[in-house]
Design a protein around this motif. Sequence first.
Motif, PDB file in Angstrom:
ATOM      1  N   ALA A  49       1.966  -1.249  -0.162  1.00 24.99           N
ATOM      2  CA  ALA A  49       1.219  -1.125   1.000  1.00 24.99           C
ATOM      3  C   ALA A  49      -0.195  -0.907   0.968  1.00 24.99           C
ATOM      4  O   ALA A  49      -0.580  -0.360  -0.020  1.00 24.99           O
ATOM      5  N   ALA A  50      -0.643  -1.567   2.111  1.00 24.56           N
ATOM      6  CA  ALA A  50      -2.337  -1.429   2.315  1.00 24.56           C
ATOM      7  C   ALA A  50      -2.687  -0.163   2.397  1.00 24.56           C
ATOM      8  O   ALA A  50      -3.736   0.429   2.045  1.00 24.56           O
ATOM      9  N   ASN A  51      -1.887   0.863   3.210  1.00 24.57           N
ATOM     10  CA  ASN A  51      -2.201   2.197   3.580  1.00 24.57           C
ATOM     11  C   ASN A  51      -0.792   3.102   3.216  1.00 24.57           C
ATOM     12  O   ASN A  51       0.126   2.389   3.419  1.00 24.57           O
ATOM     13  N   ALA A  52      -1.028   4.097   2.537  1.00 24.17           N
ATOM     14  CA  ALA A  52       0.126   4.939   2.299  1.00 24.17           C
ATOM     15  C   ALA A  52       1.249   5.106   3.122  1.00 24.17           C
ATOM     16  O   ALA A  52       0.954   5.813   4.317  1.00 24.17           O
ATOM     17  N   PRO A  53       2.341   4.555   2.920  1.00 24.21           N
ATOM     18  CA  PRO A  53       3.618   4.777   3.899  1.00 24.21           C
ATOM     19  C   PRO A  53       4.295   5.903   3.917  1.00 24.21           C
ATOM     20  O   PRO A  53       3.861   6.785   2.937  1.00 24.21           O
ATOM     21  N   GLU A  54       4.812   6.423   4.997  1.00 27.29           N
ATOM     22  CA  GLU A  54       5.533   7.564   4.874  1.00 27.29           C
ATOM     23  C   GLU A  54       6.967   7.402   5.376  1.00 27.29           C
ATOM     24  O   GLU A  54       7.467   6.393   6.049  1.00 27.29           O
TER      25      GLU A  54
END
Length: 370
Positions: A49-54
Motif C-alpha cells: 500500500a501507498a499508505n500504511a493500511p489498518e
Amino acid sequence: MVARVLIIGGYGNFGSYIAHALADDANIRLMIGGRSADKATAFVDTLNAANAPEAHIIDIAGDVRLALGRIKPDIVIHTTGPFQSQDHHVARACIARGCHYIDIADARDFVATIGVLDAEARAQDVLVVSGASSVPCLTAAVIDDYLPRFSRLESIDYGISAAQQTNRGLATASAILSYVGKPFTSLRDGRATTVHGWQDLHAVQYPELGMRLFGDCDIPDLSLFPARYPTLKTQRFCAGHEIKLLHLGTWLLSWLVRFGVVRSLSAYAERLLRLSFLFDPLGSSRSGFHMFLGGEGQDGRALHERFFLIARSGHGPYVPCMPAILLARRLACGAISRRGATPCVDLITLEDYLAALEGLDISVVRKTCR
C-alpha cells in the motif's frame, strides 16, 4: 489530504479485489474491516500500500454507527453480502457519521429503493451509491453507449457466465440461491410477467468461449430499467455456470423450489458451494458478459447490436468490482461533487469502465446485425 477508505468485508472475495486495486493510490489509506481481527490483520500484511493500511473489527449485525465512530472513515465500501437479506442500516450509519457510502449489492429491492435515503444523504453532504457492480452500473453504461444508435430501443437480453475456476464465496452463492426457483417479475412483450429464477433455460454462443447455458435471475435492473428506458418492451437478464452439467443441476433444483418441495436453496448454500468445487477440473478461468440490444435504428430499419466481454486468466471478478474502485478513487481525490442517494447509474460511462479494465486479460467484441 489522504482519504480513509474502509472496506467492510475487505478480506473477503470481492473486498480483497477492491483492496488490492486501491492499495497503491496515494490519496487513499485503506482500512480492512470484518468480524475477524486475525483475518483482517493477516490480509493487511499482504497489501503493498501507498499508505500504511489498518485492520479493524466491524460486524454489520452489530452497532455499525458506533464502529464507524471508532474507525473514522471518510468513505465506506460495503461488500458483505448477501444483500438480499439486508436493509439499509449500514448506509444510514454512514450518513449519520458523515462519510460517503458505496456498496456492491445486486439485490433487486435493496438497490432499487436506495433513493429513500436521498434527502438524508444530501442533508449530510455525502454520496450514497448502491449497486456499484456489474448490475446496474455496467449494464446501464452499455445501454447508454448504444442508445444514440436507436430511434426506439425495444429489447435487451443479457447475462453473465461465470468461470468455473474462480474465487466463489458463500455470500455470492447464497444470494443466487435465494431466488433460484422463486417467482419474480420481468418485462416481456410490454407486460410485467412472472418468471422463475434459473428457469427459461437457453443457450448463448460466445466468441471464444463457445456455448454457455443461462437461466433467469432477479436483479435491480428489472425494477430500474423499464422506467429508465421507456420504449423497452422486453427485458431478460440471466446467469449461468460454465459447466453445463452444473448449470443443469441447478436448473433441476429450481423446480423443487417452484413446486414447493424445498422452501429455498439458500439454506443449502454451503453444501452446494462445496459440491461446485468438485467440478473445477472440468472448467476454465474464462468468464463472459453479453448484451443483445434490439429495436429500430435511426434510419428506420431493424437494428440489433451485440456486445460481449470476455475475461480470461481469472480476471472476471475485477469486472463487478470496478465501479466501487473507480468511485472510491474519485471521491478520495475530490473529483465527484454529486451528493444524495442513488443506484449506481449515470456515474460511470462505458468508456471509463472499459479504460479501467485495460491491463487485465479482458477483451470486448461488438457485432452489428441488420
